[in-house]
Write a protein that holds these residues in place. Structure first.
Motif, PDB file in Angstrom:
ATOM      1  N   ILE B 102       0.864  -1.118  -0.049  1.00  0.00           N
ATOM      2  CA  ILE B 102       0.096  -0.110  -0.105  1.00  0.00           C
ATOM      3  C   ILE B 102       0.886   1.328   0.114  1.00  0.00           C
ATOM      4  N   VAL B 103       1.742   1.473   1.001  1.00  0.00           N
ATOM      5  CA  VAL B 103       2.692   2.487   1.030  1.00  0.00           C
ATOM      6  C   VAL B 103       3.500   2.755  -0.346  1.00  0.00           C
ATOM      7  N   GLN B 104       4.174   1.475  -0.640  1.00  0.00           N
ATOM      8  CA  GLN B 104       4.843   1.665  -1.844  1.00  0.00           C
ATOM      9  C   GLN B 104       4.142   2.074  -3.236  1.00  0.00           C
ATOM     10  N   GLY B 118       0.594   5.364   6.375  1.00  0.00           N
ATOM     11  CA  GLY B 118      -0.078   3.903   6.655  1.00  0.00           C
ATOM     12  C   GLY B 118      -0.156   3.723   8.073  1.00  0.00           C
ATOM     13  N   SER B 119      -1.134   3.001   8.219  1.00  0.00           N
ATOM     14  CA  SER B 119      -1.639   2.591   9.551  1.00  0.00           C
ATOM     15  C   SER B 119      -2.278   1.263   9.623  1.00  0.00           C
ATOM     16  N   HIS B 120      -2.205   0.863  10.624  1.00  0.00           N
ATOM     17  CA  HIS B 120      -2.730  -0.698  10.730  1.00  0.00           C
ATOM     18  C   HIS B 120      -3.091  -0.706  12.207  1.00  0.00           C
ATOM     19  N   VAL B 145       1.980   2.706  12.958  1.00  0.00           N
ATOM     20  CA  VAL B 145       1.985   3.568  12.002  1.00  0.00           C
ATOM     21  C   VAL B 145       3.310   3.407  11.022  1.00  0.00           C
ATOM     22  N   THR B 146       3.233   3.413   9.824  1.00  0.00           N
ATOM     23  CA  THR B 146       4.415   2.839   9.228  1.00  0.00           C
ATOM     24  C   THR B 146       4.967   3.866   7.992  1.00  0.00           C
TER      25      THR B 146
END
Lengths: 279, 279
Positions: B102-104, B118-120, B145-146
């Motif tokens: 997702i982030v990439q 990004g979060s999870h 949190v990424t």
């Protein structure tokens, strides 16, 4: 009515049998037998038994029904050690999670008019000790009763009545059918949960949420009890584990091929089966 | 205070974010965006959102913070489809169980002054839909949190504040570290539970007790959501599954050799790890 009910091993299961039997007026007198004073005192304190004893052989002489709720690898020896002391008509049963080794180890070795009928109430938890005993533990649960062709039919009937009187449903099965089924429904899940819990590095603990907790909950069970269960049912457990390994291979191949269709199908079948079970 | 909070996907997680944000006075106005009217109506009915919309692009134009709670394999496309419509300063985050893809997939493709972090949130269950939403869902749970080295630091700070304001603790991790960890703590347990549930014959269902139910509970999760998670994290999941397979081999060898010492050690280590987690 059972005049004297003796429960050998007053942990979660034994204690719950005592509480349920007393609450339901099923037994005139309930004796709890164990090897350790503190656990017996706890059973007495929670009201699971009327009397406690460290002397199994003596308790056997005055019991009408004895239920062995000890680890599966101790039951045969305990039953055989006291059988000669029992009065004619005494019924012996157990609550062990394996059945073939126990039933085969005892069958043919009891005095005339003393009968063993194997039982396994499918109840319990990863918790341990009489303080977790629950008089409703057997309510609407299933107890497997496992006679063989040589088991006395009247003793089977008394055993079925006993578990039903505690609130349980009863299913009659052969010891081997029981063990093959429980390898899949109980012993394999325990092994799998233990493998998952055992491989988790400490530094990932904070990232273990509800899913991990549910999936590994049973791994908190007493290792020595479960080692005995695994050993007594190891043939069926090896077969179940091998089938499980094949199933994991399906997932691995689908992941390696990035095959959405197969992954979807595997997860959908799992969901159907799990939904059919209910919460 | 967030003036307009938009939640894309108002299921269990999205609905819980809405309930928590409203109860804690965190957002002036909460918009729920979805593709299906019934689920949006349900979110409105339980009070998780103030307004619902089928028009993601329009909602984007008036949002200060957008949280994407849709399946992981839809998030990149959805974010990129609306990013150009967002006002400068809009913060985008998500609740997906995978992070690297997702982030990439989004990094470097957003307009200046629109940021994704990004979060999870490690919360949720096998249940589905806004009717299971819970304003306390994030209480004392952990949210990963990424950020990456290119993520805007102020946006990271706002994201951390957002989750903390919902009651969550926060852990900052790289997307790759997140995915490797969650492969072990969440995705592998889901796969394992699904393999167990999937192989259970219907006629053994009545013999599945609490242990089986706990161990397979997550397998009731939505297959299409989990297929997406497995696919997005398949490299780390293959590694985790292979390590798990090796662990099962230890059990298999110990069973084949009937080795009590090894079985005891494997089960004792599992119990220590599981006990350390708490109930």
């Amino acid at each position: 009515l059972i005049q004297t009910l003796t429960i050998v091993g007053v942990g979660l299961i034994g204690g719950s049998i005592g509480l349920a039997a007393k609450r339901r007026g099923l037994a005139g007198h309930v004796v709890g037998v164990g090897r350790q004073r503190p656990s017996l005192d706890e059973a007495l304190a929670v009201g699971a038994v009327d009397e406690v004893s460290l002397d199994l052989a003596e308790a056997a002489t005055r019991s009408d029904l004895m239920v062995f709720c000890t680890p599966v690898d101790r039951i045969v020896e305990q039953v055989l050690s006291v059988a000669e002391r029992c009065r004619p008509g005494t019924l012996l049963t157990d609550a062990g999670s394996t059945k073939a080794a126990i039933v085969q180890g005892i069958e043919g070795k009891l005095p005339k008019d003393v009968h063993l009928v194997g039982s396994h109430p499918l109840a319990g938890s990863e918790k341990k000790g009489p303080r977790f005993a629950d008089p409703e533990l057997f309510e609407n649960r299933l107890t497997a009763v496992t006679p063989t062709p040589s088991t006395d039919p009247a003793a089977v009937k008394r055993t079925v009545t006993f578990w039903k009187s505690l609130g349980s449903r009863v299913k009659i099965m052969s010891p081997d059918d029981h063990d093959r089924a429980l390898a899949l429904t109980s012993h394999l899940p325990h092994l799998v949960a233990s493998a998952l819990a055992g491989m988790m590095p400490d530094d990932l603990r904070e990232l273990c949420a509800t899913g991990f907790r549910d999936t590994t909950r049973v791994a908190a069970g007493d290792p020595s009890i479960w080692t005995g269960i695994f050993q007594q049912n190891r043939e069926a457990l090896v077969i179940a584990l091998t089938a499980f390994g094949s199933r994991l291979e399906f997932f691995l191949r689908a992941l390696e091929k990035n095959d959405r269709t197969v992954l979807d199908a595997l997860l959908a079948q799992a969901k159907r089966n799990r939904d059919a079970l209910g919460s």
